[in-house]
Design an enzyme around this catalytic site. Structure first.
Site, mmCIF file in Angstrom:
data_model
loop_
_atom_site.group_PDB
_atom_site.id
_atom_site.type_symbol
_atom_site.label_atom_id
_atom_site.label_comp_id
_atom_site.label_asym_id
_atom_site.label_seq_id
_atom_site.Cartn_x
_atom_site.Cartn_y
_atom_site.Cartn_z
ATOM 1 C CG HIS A 311 -2.073 0.900 1.133
ATOM 2 N ND1 HIS A 311 -1.999 2.244 1.355
ATOM 3 C CD2 HIS A 311 -3.348 0.645 0.774
ATOM 4 C CE1 HIS A 311 -3.188 2.786 1.162
ATOM 5 N NE2 HIS A 311 -4.032 1.840 0.802
ATOM 6 C CG ASP A 369 -8.307 -4.529 -2.731
ATOM 7 O OD1 ASP A 369 -7.545 -3.573 -2.891
ATOM 8 O OD2 ASP A 369 -9.551 -4.437 -2.789
HETATM 9 C C1 SDX Z 1 -6.240 -0.015 -2.875
HETATM 10 O O1 SDX Z 1 -4.492 4.492 -1.997
HETATM 11 C C2 SDX Z 1 -5.433 3.881 -1.384
HETATM 12 O O2 SDX Z 1 -5.856 4.263 -0.312
HETATM 13 C C3 SDX Z 1 -6.027 2.701 -2.123
HETATM 14 C C4 SDX Z 1 -7.016 1.845 -1.371
HETATM 15 C C5 SDX Z 1 -8.299 2.583 -1.111
HETATM 16 O O3 SDX Z 1 -9.045 2.174 -0.193
HETATM 17 O O4 SDX Z 1 -8.638 3.492 -1.907
HETATM 18 O O5 SDX Z 1 -6.464 1.421 -0.132
HETATM 19 C C6 SDX Z 1 -7.400 0.596 -2.179
HETATM 20 O O6 SDX Z 1 -5.979 0.342 -3.996
HETATM 21 C C7 SDX Z 1 -5.382 -1.013 -2.143
HETATM 22 C C8 SDX Z 1 -4.151 -1.484 -2.980
HETATM 23 C C9 SDX Z 1 -4.638 -2.596 -3.919
HETATM 24 N N1 SDX Z 1 -3.592 -2.936 -4.867
HETATM 25 C C10 SDX Z 1 -2.940 -4.113 -4.804
HETATM 26 O O7 SDX Z 1 -3.093 -4.947 -3.914
HETATM 27 C C11 SDX Z 1 -2.004 -4.365 -5.973
HETATM 28 C C12 SDX Z 1 -0.661 -4.852 -5.447
HETATM 29 N N2 SDX Z 1 -0.005 -3.776 -4.740
HETATM 30 C C13 SDX Z 1 0.957 -2.980 -5.464
HETATM 31 O O8 SDX Z 1 0.698 -2.802 -6.802
HETATM 32 C C14 SDX Z 1 1.453 -1.773 -4.679
HETATM 33 O O9 SDX Z 1 1.713 -2.190 -3.408
HETATM 34 C C15 SDX Z 1 0.603 -0.521 -4.625
HETATM 35 C C16 SDX Z 1 0.213 -0.052 -5.970
HETATM 36 C C17 SDX Z 1 -0.610 -0.760 -3.805
HETATM 37 C C18 SDX Z 1 1.439 0.565 -3.937
HETATM 38 O O10 SDX Z 1 2.496 0.835 -4.786
HETATM 39 P P1 SDX Z 1 3.580 1.959 -4.408
HETATM 40 O O11 SDX Z 1 3.213 2.705 -3.193
HETATM 41 O O12 SDX Z 1 3.845 2.732 -5.647
HETATM 42 O O13 SDX Z 1 4.790 1.077 -3.960
HETATM 43 P P2 SDX Z 1 5.975 0.716 -4.882
HETATM 44 O O14 SDX Z 1 5.448 0.171 -6.164
HETATM 45 O O15 SDX Z 1 6.881 1.884 -4.894
HETATM 46 O O16 SDX Z 1 6.607 -0.490 -4.051
HETATM 47 C C19 SDX Z 1 7.747 -0.329 -3.249
HETATM 48 C C20 SDX Z 1 8.504 -1.672 -3.392
HETATM 49 C C21 SDX Z 1 8.899 -1.976 -4.852
HETATM 50 O O17 SDX Z 1 10.040 -2.806 -4.795
HETATM 51 P P3 SDX Z 1 11.518 -2.098 -5.025
HETATM 52 O O18 SDX Z 1 11.423 -1.325 -6.336
HETATM 53 O O19 SDX Z 1 11.718 -1.209 -3.823
HETATM 54 O O20 SDX Z 1 12.469 -3.261 -5.078
HETATM 55 O O21 SDX Z 1 7.652 -2.750 -2.988
HETATM 56 C C22 SDX Z 1 7.430 -3.612 -4.107
HETATM 57 C C23 SDX Z 1 7.744 -2.808 -5.353
HETATM 58 O O22 SDX Z 1 8.134 -3.671 -6.418
HETATM 59 N N3 SDX Z 1 6.007 -3.983 -4.065
HETATM 60 C C24 SDX Z 1 5.552 -5.205 -4.276
HETATM 61 C C25 SDX Z 1 4.163 -5.119 -4.095
HETATM 62 N N4 SDX Z 1 3.832 -3.863 -3.801
HETATM 63 C C26 SDX Z 1 4.978 -3.158 -3.791
HETATM 64 N N5 SDX Z 1 6.200 -6.367 -4.604
HETATM 65 C C27 SDX Z 1 5.397 -7.450 -4.745
HETATM 66 N N6 SDX Z 1 4.058 -7.460 -4.569
HETATM 67 C C28 SDX Z 1 3.411 -6.306 -4.251
HETATM 68 N N7 SDX Z 1 2.088 -6.314 -4.095
#
Ligand code: SDX
Length: 435
Positions: A311, A369
């Site tokens: 998140h 989720d």
């Molecule tokens: C919702 O914003 C809100 O409030 C949203 C929400 C709401 O109620 O409105 O809470 C609802 O959208 C919840 C989130 C649902 N999405 C998912 O579950 C999809 C999977 N999650 C990711 O796509 C991700 O965690 C996000 C999009 C939710 C957040 O992405 P960020 O903040 O841009 O984080 P990032 O991509 O910069 O991640 C930081 C690191 C990265 O690795 P490095 O580059 O540092 O090596 O964490 C890794 C990312 O690759 N990472 C994950 C991951 N999420 C982040 N690696 C594997 N699996 C994941 N799910």
């Protein structure tokens, strides 16, 4: 309540004697903000924050999140208490108006919403224009946007009474549109809303009822649905809410703004994640394949994400995920489902991920989720409807945030800037002179 000056910071450009003193502003809770509105005027520079991870786009009194502590408050009330003791419609009143209603206020609000659940009969025909196998989120975007065609002319968004009616129409009609999108997709008759049912009961009735036999409410399931709606109702300035605010800042019709929010929510990185979690679990197939999947997630080249994890704000457990997990066990028990393989897999995946340094070091925890899809599947709701349900609940948050934006005297049209890295100015070259 509005923000207060709490001090200032001075920004100095190295190599020059130019500097700017920027006010610091503080709210009730959370970090202070640096007010950079004068920065371009004084130093001729923009700030850069792609994804807005460190940027406050507005002042708001609606929802507060502390991502490090895993805290979520709606108008100051902890989500755990509201999920346990309140109802979705009472939470809707709270988000819209700022305070919990007394009996008379609640009765009037309930009546107002109930009286607006039916759709204009000509809107029915919109559904027939879609293919039966259209994704219901596509139908939601189309039909909610089309509501602007029915109410645009007499809608003055600067009139509080007309904003109130628009809010009622959206909160009341979105469940009907959502249920009809589902019924149309399965070729069953559209079920009209019933005024004798609660908001959650009515939604389940329109989803599952058929003219051929009476519908029987299961209070455990409707209570679970009501709680799921509460958990999804609002969440500060997330991607879809920011979309609604940006559209609203132009003075666009609120129905068009909410349709824009629905479109943004559809993405798998946002509201589409609940549907993606079920697909991920199905593709993994069985618990013994989890370690292989986790290794794939940790391999950057795979671009595989553990859906339902991580998140932008929560760097601790999403409090909604904890409540969702408890509700999952309640619903499965009520339905007499002793062993749900998907739940077993989800729990095993959570156990493995939370002991793996890749996830620990990145502070990746289950979000709202991760478990919601398992409950909804157990309740008989098709996977394609999971994000639709999220949109039904979040409409209250979007409308509340839109209303706050319109009522904010300092609000201006949203218009971010950029760093331009394209071609420098150059003259046009006639076709016969090009290489
Ligand atoms: C919702 O914003 C809100 O409030 C949203 C929400 C709401 O109620 O409105 O809470 C609802 O959208 C919840 C989130 C649902 N999405 C998912 O579950 C999809 C999977 N999650 C990711 O796509 C991700 O965690 C996000 C999009 C939710 C957040 O992405 P960020 O903040 O841009 O984080 P990032 O991509 O910069 O991640 C930081 C690191 C990265 O690795 P490095 O580059 O540092 O090596 O964490 C890794 C990312 O690759 N990472 C994950 C991951 N999420 C982040 N690696 C594997 N699996 C994941 N799910």
């Amino acid at each position: 309540m509005s923000s207060k000056a709490t001090g200032s910071i001075t920004v100095t450009m190295e190599g020059s004697n130019k500097s700017a003193k920027l006010p610091l502003l503080g709210g009730t809770l959370g970090p202070q903000v640096a007010d950079i509105r004068k920065l371009y005027g004084e130093l001729g520079i923009f700030t850069y924050d792609p994804g807005y991870g460190a940027t406050a786009s507005c002042e708001s009194t609606i929802t507060y999140i502390d991502g490090d502590e895993g805290v979520l408050l709606y108008r100051g009330y902890p989500i755990e208490q509201l999920a346990e003791q309140s109802s979705f419609l009472e939470v809707a009143y709270l988000l819209l108006n700022g305070e919990l209603p007394n009996k008379a206020q609640y009765a009037e609000f309930d009546k107002g919403v109930t009286r607006h659940t039916m759709l204009h009969e000509q809107l029915r025909r919109f559904f027939e224009g879609f293919r039966r196998d259209a994704h219901p989120m596509a139908v939601m975007c189309g039909v909610v946007g089309a509501m602007a065609a029915f109410y645009h002319d007499n809608l003055d968004i600067n009139d509080p009474e007309q904003r109130r009616i628009a809010a009622f129409r959206l909160i009341a009609k979105v469940p009907t549109i959502a249920a009809w999108a589902y019924k149309y997709s399965v070729g069953q008759p559209l079920v009209y809303p019933r005024n004798d049912l609660s908001y959650a009961e009515n939604f389940l009735y329109m989803l599952n009822g058929v003219p051929a036999e009476p519908w029987v409410n299961n209070p455990i399931l409707s209570r679970a649905m009501d709680r799921i709606l509460i958990l999804h109702a609002d969440h500060e300035q997330n991607a879809s809410t920011s979309t609604v605010r940006l559209a609203g800042s132009t003075g666009a019709n609120p129905f068009a703004c909410i349709a824009a929010g629905i479109a943004a929510l559809w993405g798998p990185a946002h509201g589409g994640a609940n549907e993606a979690v079920l697909k991920m679990l199905a593709e993994i197939g069985s618990p013994e394949n989890i370690p292989q999947f986790i290794s794939e997630v940790k391999d950057k080249n795979s671009h595989t994400k553990l859906m339902g994890f991580g998140h932008r704000v929560y760097k601790n457990f999403d409090p909604r995920a904890k409540i969702m997990k408890e509700t999952c066990h309640e619903v499965l028990a009520e339905l007499g489902i002793k062993d749900e393989p998907l739940l077993d897999m989800a729990m095993e995946m959570e156990r493995i991920a939370l002991s793996d340094d890749y996830f620990i070091s990145r502070k990746l925890y289950p979000n709202v989720d991760f478990y919601s899809g398992i409950i909804l599947k157990a309740m008989g709701i098709p996977t394609s409807m999971f994000t639709v349900l999220f949109a039904v609940a979040r409409t209250v948050g979007w409308v509340s945030q839109w209303k706050e934006l319109i009522e904010d005297p300092s609000q201006r049209i949203g218009r971010p800037r950029q760093i331009y890295t394209g071609a420098p100015a150059r003259d046009f070259v006639a076709m016969d002179k090009r290489g």
